[in-house]
Every structure is written in structure tokens, then in C-alpha cells.
Design a protein around this motif. Structure first.
Motif, short mmCIF file in Angstrom:
data_model
loop_
_atom_site.label_atom_id
_atom_site.label_comp_id
_atom_site.label_asym_id
_atom_site.label_seq_id
_atom_site.Cartn_x
_atom_site.Cartn_y
_atom_site.Cartn_z
N ALA A 2 0.81 -1.22 0.00
CA ALA A 2 0.00 0.00 0.00
C ALA A 2 0.84 1.26 0.00
CB ALA A 2 -0.92 0.00 1.22
N GLY A 3 2.12 1.16 0.35
CA GLY A 3 2.98 2.34 0.38
C GLY A 3 3.96 2.29 1.54
N LYS A 4 4.95 3.19 1.49
CA LYS A 4 5.95 3.28 2.55
C LYS A 4 5.54 4.35 3.56
CE LYS A 4 10.19 3.70 1.43
NZ LYS A 4 11.40 4.23 0.74
N ILE A 5 5.62 4.01 4.84
CA ILE A 5 5.22 4.95 5.90
C ILE A 5 6.36 5.10 6.89
CG2 ILE A 5 3.70 5.31 7.88
CD1 ILE A 5 1.43 4.19 6.41
N LEU A 6 6.61 6.34 7.30
CA LEU A 6 7.55 6.62 8.38
C LEU A 6 6.76 7.18 9.56
CD1 LEU A 6 10.39 6.99 9.57
CD2 LEU A 6 10.46 9.24 8.47
N ILE A 7 6.88 6.55 10.72
CA ILE A 7 6.21 7.01 11.94
C ILE A 7 7.25 7.69 12.82
CG2 ILE A 7 4.91 6.32 13.99
CD1 ILE A 7 4.07 3.79 12.39
N ILE A 8 7.04 8.98 13.12
CA ILE A 8 7.96 9.73 13.98
C ILE A 8 7.21 10.09 15.26
CG2 ILE A 8 9.48 11.74 14.17
CD1 ILE A 8 9.51 11.91 11.13
N ASP A 9 7.54 9.37 16.34
CA ASP A 9 6.83 9.57 17.60
C ASP A 9 7.76 9.11 18.74
OD1 ASP A 9 5.02 9.36 19.87
OD2 ASP A 9 3.39 9.44 18.39
N ASP A 10 7.82 9.88 19.82
CA ASP A 10 8.72 9.52 20.92
C ASP A 10 8.11 8.44 21.83
OD1 ASP A 10 6.89 11.71 21.64
OD2 ASP A 10 7.81 11.56 23.62
N GLU A 11 6.81 8.14 21.68
CA GLU A 11 6.17 7.12 22.51
C GLU A 11 6.33 5.74 21.85
OE1 GLU A 11 2.15 7.96 23.58
OE2 GLU A 11 2.52 10.12 23.76
N LYS A 12 7.01 4.85 22.55
CA LYS A 12 7.28 3.51 22.03
C LYS A 12 6.00 2.73 21.77
CE LYS A 12 10.00 -0.66 22.96
NZ LYS A 12 10.93 -1.32 23.92
N LYS A 24 -0.49 -4.74 8.86
CA LYS A 24 -1.61 -5.60 8.51
C LYS A 24 -2.36 -5.08 7.29
CE LYS A 24 -2.73 -7.61 13.05
NZ LYS A 24 -3.76 -7.67 14.12
N GLU A 25 -2.34 -3.76 7.10
CA GLU A 25 -3.02 -3.12 5.96
C GLU A 25 -2.15 -3.15 4.70
OE1 GLU A 25 -6.11 -1.93 5.81
OE2 GLU A 25 -6.50 -2.55 7.89
N PRO A 109 -6.51 10.13 21.49
CA PRO A 109 -6.43 8.79 20.90
C PRO A 109 -7.35 8.67 19.69
CG PRO A 109 -7.85 8.75 22.81
CD PRO A 109 -7.32 10.16 22.71
N PHE A 110 -7.01 7.82 18.77
CA PHE A 110 -7.82 7.65 17.57
C PHE A 110 -8.08 6.17 17.34
CE2 PHE A 110 -3.40 8.78 16.51
CZ PHE A 110 -2.92 7.51 16.18
N LYS A 111 -9.13 5.89 16.61
CA LYS A 111 -9.48 4.51 16.28
C LYS A 111 -8.66 4.07 15.06
CE LYS A 111 -14.22 5.01 17.96
NZ LYS A 111 -15.67 4.96 17.59
N SER A 112 -8.48 2.77 14.93
CA SER A 112 -7.65 2.24 13.83
C SER A 112 -8.22 2.61 12.47
CB SER A 112 -7.53 0.73 13.96
OG SER A 112 -8.81 0.11 13.92
N ASP A 113 -9.55 2.58 12.34
CA ASP A 113 -10.12 2.88 11.03
C ASP A 113 -9.98 4.37 10.68
OD1 ASP A 113 -11.91 3.70 12.92
OD2 ASP A 113 -13.68 2.95 11.91
N GLU A 114 -9.83 5.25 11.69
CA GLU A 114 -9.60 6.67 11.41
C GLU A 114 -8.27 6.87 10.71
OE1 GLU A 114 -11.18 9.72 14.50
OE2 GLU A 114 -10.56 7.97 15.68
N VAL A 115 -7.25 6.14 11.17
CA VAL A 115 -5.92 6.26 10.56
C VAL A 115 -5.93 5.72 9.14
CG1 VAL A 115 -3.50 5.62 10.75
CG2 VAL A 115 -4.83 6.05 12.81
N THR A 116 -6.48 4.53 8.94
CA THR A 116 -6.46 3.93 7.61
C THR A 116 -7.30 4.75 6.62
OG1 THR A 116 -8.28 2.46 8.29
CG2 THR A 116 -6.03 1.61 8.45
N LEU A 117 -8.43 5.31 7.09
CA LEU A 117 -9.26 6.14 6.22
C LEU A 117 -8.51 7.41 5.81
CD1 LEU A 117 -11.99 6.58 4.86
CD2 LEU A 117 -12.79 7.67 6.98
N LEU A 118 -7.80 8.00 6.77
CA LEU A 118 -7.04 9.22 6.49
C LEU A 118 -5.91 8.94 5.50
CD1 LEU A 118 -6.86 12.19 7.11
CD2 LEU A 118 -5.52 11.66 9.15
N LEU A 119 -5.25 7.80 5.65
CA LEU A 119 -4.20 7.43 4.71
C LEU A 119 -4.76 7.18 3.31
CD1 LEU A 119 -2.07 5.06 6.97
CD2 LEU A 119 -1.34 7.26 6.05
N SER A 120 -5.95 6.60 3.23
CA SER A 120 -6.58 6.38 1.92
C SER A 120 -6.90 7.70 1.24
CB SER A 120 -7.88 5.56 2.09
OG SER A 120 -7.59 4.28 2.59
#
Length: 464
Positions: A2-12, A24-25, A109-120
Motif C-alpha cells: 500500500a505504500g511506505k510509511i515513516l512514523i515519527i513519535d517519541d512514545e514507544k 496488517k493493511e 487517541p484515535f481509532k484504527s479505522d480513522e488512521v487507515t481512512l485518512l491514509l486512503s
């Protein structure tokens, strides 16, 4: 994938949760625990011409906030669709993020489908933008013309230039633009900057031949207060002013040898030291240089450093003179007429065949700039809706006296001066009528006689 993603976040935990979800997506996921690490990773990917498709960037991180990180590193991050994340989101923060190049903002906090929908949605936006650019290029090709930024052409020579300039825009490598005065070197440089990932950063043009040698170092690198007489305060140099953007060094061949050494060091080290300063400052600047000189010949003569020439000449772009691409002249005329009609409020919609004949025959020593000036003059002087020969500069049209007569055309029996004058008068009237396509009013202007006088002389010389 689906594409390359870089996550930049200090929270492990956040990095882990997003990685599991997005893998998984079908996304290829990489993570960074700090803004600095993330920017370096994005920079490496961009240099390999394989930027991340998406970047999920946290707003609140130790040392630097995500919005500032985005603002200061547009050149790297703007090649990806950036989505900001924050548990402390406000409307002001979201607006600021969007203004500095983010695609969207999501609150934790956000739901998993919010993230995937935004990426789409981000992927659809990116694909639509790319499709529009492709269709624009295809439309230009169908019209038999090519575009780059605000430049137009249809010649194969300029097509090659535009293709090379588009490739140059994708990388931060140094470009050397060569060409005669008025060929459009600065326009190509501006086009490369506008089409690059640094487009939101500044473009600082510098004429290397217009700065006195004694002020050159201070202008380029800045100075500290008290460094020399008149330095009453610290001053940023043009390299620092161009941080995050592009510095256009026009007429680089005019640069003194002493400054060439210092410029080479800046290009190699990526840092400057102000006059009178003891510490260097890191800079992120893309350099585009231009010259109307033959720098290889200058190197051979010892007037230009060979090492600097090779450092600048990583990606050379040579602009052909207008005289070598006459097929571009009608298209450029159309382009300039539209521009000046808009600017001056006029309605000059074309160029007459007689005027175009003159434009195509002229050698154009001043190149495209001279043609632009000629079109502006013609629009100001035009009496109708077309550019006519009498509205063009004399150098392009040529005065009647400058046009030689052939031996057959001006052959005379005897030595009568009156007969010679009458013969020449008929020749000039015939030429003026040919030049204006038979328009007697315009022909009388070219001949500098009244309209009734022209009619009388035409009758005398049996001209229709």
C-alpha cells in the motif's frame, strides 16, 4: 504494498501500535523515536529517489515540536504526505500544520479505522495531483508545445532542456545553467526551485557581477558587529537567508578567485562563517549557478578554479540561443501578447504575416528577452488588434535605406539624377506595400509621407 510509511513519535507504545496496524493493511513501516532521526531517515530516502509515501508525525516530542520540525525541513518532508498527530490538538495547531505543508491532522487517541481512512484519502489526493500534472503535460504535447514553470516552447532543443530541468528539480544536486544573455537562465532556475521540494522555501537570486569584490564575502556569508568599518551590527549573509531554499548565483564566472575558494568550501562542508566570526553555522541550501561565459575556457586560462567548476557542473543545462530555435518565436509571441494584454489592458491578439516574417528573419542577439521587449513595444504602439511591422523596433524591421537594391532592380541608362530618384521612389513604394501586405495607410507611415501623397505616387508609378 500500500505504500511506505515513516512514523515519527517519541512514545514507544504508539510506534508499536501503529506499526502492527499498518503492516496488517499492507504498508511498509519504518519508525523513528525522535524528530532528528526521522528527518535523517526521510533525507536518505529522498536522496535515493525513494521518498516515503506517508509520514505520521507527532506534534509533542522532546526538544522540538512536530510543526516546527515540518516548517524547518520542508525540503525533505514535502515529498511525502505528512499527517500530524497530537493528544493536545487545537484548531490553531491544525491550521499551522496545514499551512506548513501537512496534508491533515488527527487527534490522539484515535481509532484504527480513522488512521487507515485518512491514509486512503491522502493517497487519493496524491494520485489526483499526479494525474492532473500528467494530463497537463499530455495536453501540451498534443498542442505541439512544451511547458516548464512559466516558460513555453515547441522546439526539440527546449523540450530536452525542460525534461532535464524537471529531473533536476527532484534532487538537491548543484545545477550549472549556461547560455547567452536573455536566454532565460533565471527563469529555468526559478522553475527548478518551484518544482522542487524546496518550493516553500526562499529563492535568493545573486548577481555575482553586481557586488563589489570588497563586499562579496560579507554579502554571501554575513558579518559580525565590528568586523570592519561600518559593521555596526551582526548581519546575515545570503546563504543564511536562503536556508531551506535555493540560492541562485547568476554570472558565477564573475566571481573573484579569492571568493571561489571560499564558495567551494561552503559547497563541500555545508556551513558558513561570517566575516569576523569564529564559529561556523550549518546551512541547508541548494545552489543553482548560471553563466554566459565558457567556464571550461576560463578554467584553461586560469580565470576560474577547476575544482569549483566540477563542483558546480554536477548537472549542466545548456540553453540554446533563440536564433537556433525559430520555431519557438510564434509561440513566444503568443505567450508575451497574452501577458502584456493582461498587464496593460490591451487587446492585441496576434502578429500579422508581414511582421512575423520580420521576426523570423531577425538574428535575435538579445534572445528571448529582446523578443519580450519587442512585443511589449508593439502592444503599446499597436493601432489595431495585430502587431504590424511599423510597431516593431527599427533593428528588427530595418529601415528602407538599409535594404540594398539588386543590380537588376536599380539599373539605369544615363546619368540623370531625377530619373534615379524616380526609380528609387518606385522601388521603395513597392517594398513598403509588400511589407504591409498592401495596406496603404501603414505603407505611408513606413515611407513617412501622407496617405494622399502615396496614392498620387502610386498612380504615377502605375502601382495598384
Amino acid at each position: 504494498m500500500a505504500g511506505k510509511i515513516l512514523i515519527i513519535d517519541d512514545e514507544k507504545n504508539m510506534r508499536h501500535m501503529l506499526s502492527v496496524l499498518l503492516e496488517k493493511e499492507g504498508y511498509a513501516v519504518e519508525t523513528a523515536a525522535s524528530g532528528g532521526t526521522g528527518v535523517k531517515m526521510a533525507g536518505r530516502a529522498a536522496k535515493l529517489d525513494s521518498p516515503y509515501d506517508f509520514v505520521l508525525l507527532d506534534v509533542k516530542m522532546p526538544g522540538v515540536d512536530g510543526v516546527s520540525l515540518l516548517k524547518e525541513n520542508k525540503a525533505v518532508l514535502s515529498r511525502s504526505m505528512v499527517i500530524m498527530m497530537s493528544a493536545y490538538g487545537t484548531i490553531d495547531t491544525a491550521v499551522s500544520a496545514m499551512r506548513h505543508g501537512a496534508f491533515d491532522f488527527i487527534s490522539k487517541p484515535f481509532k484504527s479505522d480513522e488512521v487507515t481512512l485518512l491514509l486512503s484519502r491522502a493517497a487519493e489526493h496524491r494520485d489526483l495531483k499526479n494525474e492532473n500534472l500528467y494530463l497537463k503535460d499530455q495536453l501540451g504535447l498534443m498542442e505541439g508545445r512544451f511547458r516548464f514553470s512559466n516558460m513555453v516552447a515547441k522546439s526539440d532543443a527546449m523540450k530536452d532542456v525542460f525534461v532535464l530541468a524537471r529531473k533536476a528539480a527532484r534532487y538537491a544536486t548543484t545545477v550549472l545553467i549556461s547560455g547567452g544573455s536573455g536566454t532565460g537562465k533565471e527563469l529555468i532556475a526559478r522553475g527548478i526551485h518551484t518544482a522542487s521540494e524546496r518550493a516553500q522555501g526562499p529563492l535568493i537570486p545573486v548577481n555575482c557581477g553586481g557586488i563589489p569584490d570588497t563586499l562579496m564575502e560579507s554579502e554571501l556569508f554575513g558579518h559580525k558587529k565590528g568586523a570592519f568599518t561600518g559593521a555596526v551590527q551582526d548581519k546575515k549573509g545570503l546563504f543564511e537567508e536562503a536556508h531551506g531554499g535555493t540560492l541562485f548565483l547568476d554570472e558565477i564566472g564573475e566571481l573573484p578567485l579569492a571568493m571561489q575558494v571560499k564558495l567551494l568550501r561552503v559547497l563541500q562542508e555545508g556551513e558558513v562563517r561570517p566575516v569576523g566570526g569564529v564559529q561556523t553555522r550549518k546551512i541547508d541550501v541548494r545552489v543553482i549557478a548560471a553563466t554566459s561565459r565558457d567556464l571550461r575556457a576560463e578554467v584553461a586560462q586560469g580565470a576560474f578554479r577547476e575544482d569549483l567548476f566540477f563542483r558546480l557542473n554536477v548537472l549542466p543545462i545548456d540553453l540554446p540561443p533563440l536564433s537556433e530555435r525559430p520555431e519557438d518565436i510564434p509561440l513566444l509571441c503568443e505567450h508575451f501578447l497574452k501577458m502584456f494584454n493582461s498587464k496593460l489592458g490591451s487587446r492585441v491578439i496576434g502578429v500579422s504575416p508581414a511582421a512575423m516574417k520580420r521576426l523570423l528573419a531577425y538574428p535575435w542577439p538579445g534572445n528571448v528577452r529582446e523578443l519580450e521587449n519587442a512585443m511589449e513595444r508593439a502592444v503599446v504602439l499597436a493601432n489595431g488588434d495585430q502587431v504590424e511591422p511599423d510597431t516593431l523596433p527599427a533593428a528588427i524591421v530595418g529601415t528602407p535605406q538599409e535594404r540594398p537594391c539588386s543590380q537588376d532592380e536599380f539599373f539605369l541608362d544615363g546619368f540623370s539624377l531625377k530619373a534615379a530618384v524616380r526609380k528609387l521612389e518606385g522601388i521603395m513604394i513597392r517594398r513598403a506595400l509588400e511589407e504591409t501586405g498592401g495596406n496603404r495607410t501603414k505603407a505611408s507611415r513606413l515611407l513617412e509621407i501622407s496617405h494622399p501623397s502615396l496614392l498620387s505616387k502610386m498612380k504615377f508609378h502605375h502601382l495598384k
